[in-house]
Design an enzyme around this catalytic site. Sequence first.
Site, mmCIF file in Angstrom:
data_model
loop_
_atom_site.group_PDB
_atom_site.id
_atom_site.type_symbol
_atom_site.label_atom_id
_atom_site.label_comp_id
_atom_site.label_asym_id
_atom_site.label_seq_id
_atom_site.Cartn_x
_atom_site.Cartn_y
_atom_site.Cartn_z
ATOM 1 N N TYR A 164 14.032 76.183 -3.970
ATOM 2 C CA TYR A 164 14.812 75.677 -5.091
ATOM 3 C C TYR A 164 15.915 74.740 -4.592
ATOM 4 O O TYR A 164 16.120 73.648 -5.131
ATOM 5 C CB TYR A 164 15.424 76.844 -5.864
ATOM 6 C CG TYR A 164 16.210 76.443 -7.086
ATOM 7 C CD1 TYR A 164 15.589 76.343 -8.325
ATOM 8 C CD2 TYR A 164 17.585 76.174 -7.016
ATOM 9 C CE1 TYR A 164 16.307 75.978 -9.464
ATOM 10 C CE2 TYR A 164 18.304 75.808 -8.146
ATOM 11 C CZ TYR A 164 17.661 75.709 -9.356
ATOM 12 O OH TYR A 164 18.382 75.337 -10.475
ATOM 13 N N LYS A 168 16.445 70.650 -5.460
ATOM 14 C CA LYS A 168 17.609 70.073 -6.126
ATOM 15 C C LYS A 168 18.367 69.099 -5.219
ATOM 16 O O LYS A 168 18.806 68.030 -5.666
ATOM 17 C CB LYS A 168 18.536 71.187 -6.618
ATOM 18 C CG LYS A 168 17.896 72.104 -7.655
ATOM 19 C CD LYS A 168 17.291 71.312 -8.821
ATOM 20 C CE LYS A 168 16.667 72.214 -9.864
ATOM 21 N NZ LYS A 168 15.985 71.453 -10.944
#
Length: 288
Positions: A164, A168
């Site tokens: 994750y 990002k």
Amino acid sequence: MSQAPVAIVTGASRGAGKGIAVALGSHGATVYVTGRSQKEGDASMPGTIYSTAEEVTQAGGKGIAVRCDSANDDDVKALFEQVIAEQGRVDILINNAAAIYDELSMPGNFWEKPLKIGDMINVGVRSGFAASWFAAPHMVKQNRGLILFTSSPGAMHYCFGPAYGAHKAGMDKMAFDMGVDFADVGANVAAVSIWMGALTSERLLEMMAAEPEKFKHLEGQLESTGLTGHLAWALYNDPKLMDYNGKTMVGADLAKSYGITDLNGQFAPSFSEGTGIRPVEYGAYKVK
């Protein structure tokens, strides 16, 4: 040929993508809604590209559903060929598609979860690069365009693990580097990344309902899934758009600067105001 701004929103069957697409539709945009979900049951969460496209049209725009696997370059190529053939241009690209599995948010270290959670790096970072690669030549030729990456504070703090975080952080850095290239050719095309807050997405609302005590801290702290769509519209129509080129911005802060309110007519809560965590400012040095 379309006179309304033409937008593509990837991963728009549900969640942030759906909210962004409908928000753009409310401003009269022609919105191509992409994703893989064509019927209910295709994913663990509800929503399809067709239902989103219908909501875009109901909101005042023109929603066009296109089945597109963002992990498949041929699908992405065909998408852009269709958009250009039908509209003659592409004005706004929202890179939102990501491979998010239920196991991502489950307890445990990254090696204790299925290897497939790493798909978020492919259907997220690389897919955003590919879509931008197809969009950029048209936007540069038009001498106008906006490429927006949906990101989060997880780029700067631990959240759901390394896959994750890499996704990002990758969104933010790609926006910066693409912005450098657009500036180099003098094109009126901006690449930006937006940190979204905790969203009123189907997934998060379901998690909050299942474990109310665990997520009690989010009460009154949510941001609508459509806020980033309104920001994209404001940015695209801002005469000073190029001032934002290459930047990563906290969506809630940007909304406040534009005077855009969110849920219950209030400004969305800013993650940075409560934590002091802000997007990184990349250096201007360029290796030639």
